[in-house]
Write an enzyme that holds these catalytic residues in place. Sequence first.
Site, PDB file in Angstrom:
ATOM      1  N   ILE A  26      90.073 -73.202 -16.486  1.00 23.49           N
ATOM      2  CA  ILE A  26      88.895 -72.379 -16.188  1.00 23.49           C
ATOM      3  C   ILE A  26      87.708 -73.284 -15.843  1.00 23.49           C
ATOM      4  CG2 ILE A  26      87.167 -70.857 -17.234  1.00 23.49           C
ATOM      5  CD1 ILE A  26      89.521 -69.523 -18.774  1.00 23.49           C
ATOM      6  N   ARG A  27      87.562 -74.380 -16.599  1.00 20.77           N
ATOM      7  CA  ARG A  27      86.460 -75.314 -16.305  1.00 20.77           C
ATOM      8  C   ARG A  27      86.637 -75.959 -14.929  1.00 20.77           C
ATOM      9  NH1 ARG A  27      87.488 -76.818 -21.380  1.00 20.77           N
ATOM     10  NH2 ARG A  27      88.260 -78.893 -20.831  1.00 20.77           N
ATOM     11  N   HIS A  62      87.114 -48.947 -22.215  1.00 20.51           N
ATOM     12  CA  HIS A  62      86.223 -49.492 -21.185  1.00 20.51           C
ATOM     13  C   HIS A  62      86.142 -48.599 -19.951  1.00 20.51           C
ATOM     14  CE1 HIS A  62      85.342 -53.567 -22.713  1.00 20.51           C
ATOM     15  NE2 HIS A  62      86.546 -53.522 -23.263  1.00 20.51           N
ATOM     16  N   CYS A  81      83.072 -51.259 -26.477  1.00 25.20           N
ATOM     17  CA  CYS A  81      83.867 -52.342 -27.057  1.00 25.20           C
ATOM     18  C   CYS A  81      83.011 -53.181 -28.005  1.00 25.20           C
ATOM     19  CB  CYS A  81      84.529 -53.168 -25.960  1.00 25.20           C
ATOM     20  SG  CYS A  81      85.957 -54.098 -26.562  1.00 25.20           S
ATOM     21  N   SER A  84     115.356 -61.683  -7.616  1.00 27.46           N
ATOM     22  CA  SER A  84     115.161 -62.995  -8.226  1.00 27.46           C
ATOM     23  C   SER A  84     116.112 -63.125  -9.408  1.00 27.46           C
ATOM     24  CB  SER A  84     113.692 -63.156  -8.645  1.00 27.46           C
ATOM     25  OG  SER A  84     113.485 -64.416  -9.222  1.00 27.46           O
ATOM     26  N   SER A  93      94.356 -73.346 -20.902  1.00 22.47           N
ATOM     27  CA  SER A  93      93.652 -72.306 -20.142  1.00 22.47           C
ATOM     28  C   SER A  93      92.176 -72.656 -19.991  1.00 22.47           C
ATOM     29  CB  SER A  93      93.801 -70.951 -20.847  1.00 22.47           C
ATOM     30  OG  SER A  93      95.146 -70.524 -20.799  1.00 22.47           O
ATOM     31  N   ALA A  99      98.026 -74.343 -25.661  1.00 20.12           N
ATOM     32  CA  ALA A  99      97.942 -73.342 -24.588  1.00 20.12           C
ATOM     33  C   ALA A  99      96.515 -72.859 -24.391  1.00 20.12           C
ATOM     34  CB  ALA A  99      98.870 -72.169 -24.898  1.00 20.12           C
ATOM     35  N   SER A 100      95.788 -72.733 -25.499  1.00 20.01           N
ATOM     36  CA  SER A 100      94.407 -72.267 -25.413  1.00 20.01           C
ATOM     37  C   SER A 100      93.550 -73.250 -24.623  1.00 20.01           C
ATOM     38  CB  SER A 100      93.845 -72.090 -26.832  1.00 20.01           C
ATOM     39  OG  SER A 100      92.488 -71.743 -26.787  1.00 20.01           O
ATOM     40  N   THR A 101      93.621 -74.523 -25.000  1.00 22.38           N
ATOM     41  CA  THR A 101      92.791 -75.513 -24.303  1.00 22.38           C
ATOM     42  C   THR A 101      93.323 -75.782 -22.897  1.00 22.38           C
ATOM     43  OG1 THR A 101      94.019 -77.292 -25.408  1.00 22.38           O
ATOM     44  CG2 THR A 101      91.944 -76.608 -26.411  1.00 22.38           C
ATOM     45  N   GLU A 149     110.473 -67.594  -3.363  1.00 21.51           N
ATOM     46  CA  GLU A 149     110.198 -66.538  -4.337  1.00 21.51           C
ATOM     47  C   GLU A 149     108.708 -66.191  -4.379  1.00 21.51           C
ATOM     48  OE1 GLU A 149     111.066 -65.347  -8.995  1.00 21.51           O
ATOM     49  OE2 GLU A 149     110.916 -67.463  -8.470  1.00 21.51           O
ATOM     50  N   GLU A 171      83.722 -48.523 -17.865  1.00 17.20           N
ATOM     51  CA  GLU A 171      83.036 -49.272 -16.803  1.00 17.20           C
ATOM     52  C   GLU A 171      83.991 -50.148 -15.994  1.00 17.20           C
ATOM     53  OE1 GLU A 171      83.154 -52.386 -20.058  1.00 17.20           O
ATOM     54  OE2 GLU A 171      83.346 -50.218 -19.831  1.00 17.20           O
TER      55      GLU A 171
END
EC number: 6.3.5.3
Length: 1298
Positions: free
Chosen positions: A316-317, A1263, A1139, A887, A312, A308-310, A718, A1265
Amino acid sequence: MFELRGAPALSPFRREKLLKNIQEQAPEVQSVYAEYMHFVDLEGDLSAEQRTVLDRLLQYGPQGQSEMPSGTLFLVVPRPGTISPWSSKATDIAHNCGLTAIRRIERGVAYHVGSSEQLSSERRAAIAAILHDRMTQSVFHEIAGAELLFAHAEPKPMTTVDILADGRDALAEANRSMGLALAEDEIDYLTSAFTELGRNPTDVELMMFAQANSEHCRHKIFNATWEIDGEVQSHSLFGMIRNTYEQGGQDVLSAYCDNAAVIKGGQGGRFFPDHRTKIYGYNVEDIHILMKVETHNHPTAISPFAGASTGSGGEIRDEGATGIGAKPKAGLTGFTVSNLNIPGYKQPWEGDYGKPERIVSALQIMLDGPIGGAAFNNEFGRPALCGYFRTYEEQVPGVNGLEWRGYHKPIMIAGGMGNIRASHVEKKDISVDAKLIVLGGPAMLIGLGGGAASSMDSGAGQEDLDFASVQRDNPEMERRCQEVIDRCWQLGDDNPILFIHDVGAGGLSNALPELVKDGGRGGLFELRDVPNDEPGMSPLEIWCNESQERYVMAVAEQDMELFDQLCRRERCPYAVVGSATEELKIQVSDEYFANSPVDLPMSVLFGKPPKMHRTIERKSFTKPIFDSTTLDLKEAAERILRLPSVASKSFLITIGDRSVTGMVSRDQMVGPWQAPVSDVAVTTASFDTYRGEAMAMGERTPIALIDPPSSGRMAVGEAITNLAAAKIEKLSDIKLSANWMAAAGHPGEDEALFETVKAVGMELCPELGITIPVGKDSMSMKTVWEEGEKQKSVTAPLSLIISGFAPVEDVRKTLTPQMDLSTPSKLLLIDLGSGKNRLGGSALAQVYRSVGAVAPDLDNPEELAAFFACIQKLNNEGKLKAYHDRSDGGVFTTLCEMAFASRCGMTICFDGLVKDRTHIARELFNEELGAVVQVSEEHVDEVKTCFADAGLADHVVVLGEPHADQSVKFQHEGQTVLGYSRGALQKIWAETSYRMQSMRDNSECAAEEFAAIDDDNDPGLSAKLTYDVNEDIAAPFINRGAKPKIVVLREQGVNSQAEMAAAFDRAGFSAVDVHMSDILSGAVSLSQFKALAACGGFSFGDVLGAGEGWAKSILFNARARDQFEAFFHRKDTFALGVCNGCQMISNLKELIPGADAWPRFVRNRSEQYEARVAMVEVLDSPSILLQGMAGSMMPIAVAHGEGLAEVGPEGAAALMAQKNVALRFVDNYGRPTMSHPFNPNGSPLGITSVCNDDGRITVMMPHPERVFRAVANSWRPSAWSEDGAWMRMFRNARVWLG
């Protein structure tokens, strides 16, 4: 080499969980203790002073035990021959601190396992399997084994396949042994091609061809020709998708030709630093929207966190590599798995059919996978704002008879949207001799053959090949790459990037040939120029591995000096690995072995074997009727609320940062009680506009088991009813991504796929005027295995996942399910199912282990279009107070979620809808398209008229009204047929999430959060301010024209600098982008500044502790230390750390006057990353930033994993007494609290911000900001206009400087 012991690697809570895990395999184990071990490789001696620095560098995390632990040692270290991402960053920090004699620092975990008897070799092997990831790690039983970490391996040579002697058979054998997944006609094609070339193929060329031509990369089925019942079809699947663009492609700027699609956005001021001056400013221009949705199903089945990490990371890439460089902005995530079977919480519809050993359980996927996806987004700095979660696993009838359908091969969706400049949408021509570059991380032997592996049915490959095909992640590296890309696109017409692709399936063997092919060139490459952290790899492994966080690009020779400067400043590695050639040929030379592993004409690599042709015959089957008339309503309602597709998704949401960028206007959490019920995500286009972007999802996959085209139409419907909550000008502004999953070749599934693509691409979307400019397919959704003598399989239904994206006219007008009880109102159902109340494929059918015969459908697209137009019109006129679509779980779920978001009750009457009480279940639980709106009594007639004028008069029904009394009643003919307190209902709905959270995180925290649902009196979030939120106290200073400069400081891995700069810019500062590399190199001196803000993120990926690596590179670097110490001691300066910046500055307290008692910030009590909106109280402190705000209580965004102030009860009391505490967490009643989630990190006395004695230096974990604009708050009082409550803090800073 020498070794140094470090901090405990596991908290007591995690240790206890691990012990239970181990005891399942080895009951004799009684204890486990884990601590970090550091291994240091030197090329020279360290002085006594340097050794002290090293010792301090490696002191991070909680205090460890001084005596050596007992028990059997399992030393888990990175696989020898590799250099871990941790090592690269830790070594960089050491070098920044002047420890140049250190060649490398590596880290392992020493597990000491105590047992009642000696562990057998089998037991040791079983325990080792639990403790390490065999793809990236090794296990030793002696410390001395770690010596191998620094051994130097010799490169392995390439091999060839002798087809000249052995012909086609040699290639067929290579296909099997290498896991190439070549089709028979491809084997013929390659045999012929190499015979013509008169030579044998290398293993590198074969793997490269297999990856480049895999189903995963080339979408053969979607490009195939089709024959159905003897009739040749005129369109391919892809042709039918493209039809939506041909019929209505207006406002689509790029489709089907790049890493993501681009659609037209609105105008706004893009906020970024000037390349020359480094001062942030607004650049008013068109801010176009890019959209992309990927799947990462196969890796997530094998190794959920990494998969799942790779997934995402790869998506993103794709966004960053769109055009000639773009900016990812907000993410979405989705999961579909088989039944969870939560221990101690098994549900009546859950069976246990079993699974193959090589894949993990659905439960494990959902405990680990979402953390992987969230962790990558969090560290990269992209908010995760919407998604879905469905479970399905059942034996149902089909054309193949009764068979098991489900998601043993899961669906893992990773998607999102970003922004791109108008002039950067098109890629440029690659000039001959342009430099071909790999930007990002090094090659490692991970993710080999992923494209081919994901193209096979799960179970068809060998287990080792399965595991080898999963990549591993390093999001901080990807952030550095994105910073380089950002610097490039921010240059406008001077952007040095000519062409860019991300590196994904197939690694460089796919990315580099594709780069030059798409740019109309060939390429000449040198294999040994590829950055490589595993020198022993063979040429095949270097060229084809799928190491993540890499991009390939072409840069003209004359722009290389500029590109080099940008990379050096961001500390982002890159390498020139080749150059573009006129000749259309891929040649890879290897100077080490003095040969050419690849030497192929492009026509061979990309020339196609015969196009796939698919022949199918339509088949039918009998569908059993699902009878709902005899069901017990109470039991049905409670089962439905526990079904994961209906139940609370809180455990999937609070792990993901939803405030980073400062441009999030609508996330999943709604209202003062932060209920996870929003179905649309909305962001602002920038910090100076109310225009923005919206995204939402739609999927109704169980329907495909009885009516596949209906499932497609319902998914599109939907997505539209979800997006309708946002202020979108017209329906055709919505563009869709379609992700198609199918078990191609399984009886009935090819027909289901073809008919559904046709229904969506040729019929529905053209009728609605909606385009599908992007998508993805995964055609191997079947899991097969053997259990004893028995052959088993689980096949996924045809699954269409729709993601919708659109520009938004005004983000302030987004409707939510939160109701307004200030005036009498009614709840109206707009029923697009026309009273048909079809139950096929519904949650109700699923929880009674049925699927039904008749599915809901979108019968009339014109009515959906009219519905959308009415909602937009009424919203614009202010006639709608709340909105929620219907739904999963039907109108019952819709109404419940509105009650949960509003902490209220409602009375619903079915008298006008059903005559016979036995039909109430159909009315309550059908999942036809539609929505419920809350309307003031005075506007009910106008709302009805609006729908009547649109031809929808018969579709609008008054259901009842909400009320402050927290009872939820469904009535028929004066009798309550279903009644609950709001709290009881919400706890049933929240329990699935609570159970998952308890298993995954600190169970005490999960229990506290679950218990808080019962509190009917909880006032929710509120804002009690001691100042006027709309007063601009900095205005007199701004009007003088003076703009003092503030250092907006970042280190590699920091991701929150833009919103920090924007907040100070609004307060009248000139915000200057300063990277730590500027200070360490001497390019920037802090003596030039009076103000500094250290920003949030994950500096060095939290290597050496959160913020500690950053701090130590200051403390132990003479130039940096002197500058920071001088700055902190000057009386005319102030500093803010937020942070990660807070964690960093708190570790610099020895340089800060009056900060002796400050705490460090360590792992949250929950043992989890916490993204929350929490209430804080501003305390009376000397902090110059918080003057005039003491006594105020208001919400603030929280997003961190290590925010617990490490200070004992006495220390905490002393900090309070000395007035060093600036902010503390309070509950919704305004009381200081330790209770979760009101105190998200568990800090004693709620301490979450401290200042030094004179108040010039303030650090805080939340945060401010990110919420300086009112519209960026997840919840806000209606009286706030443009400014949020926290804007005052930034203006205080401007006033203090005078």
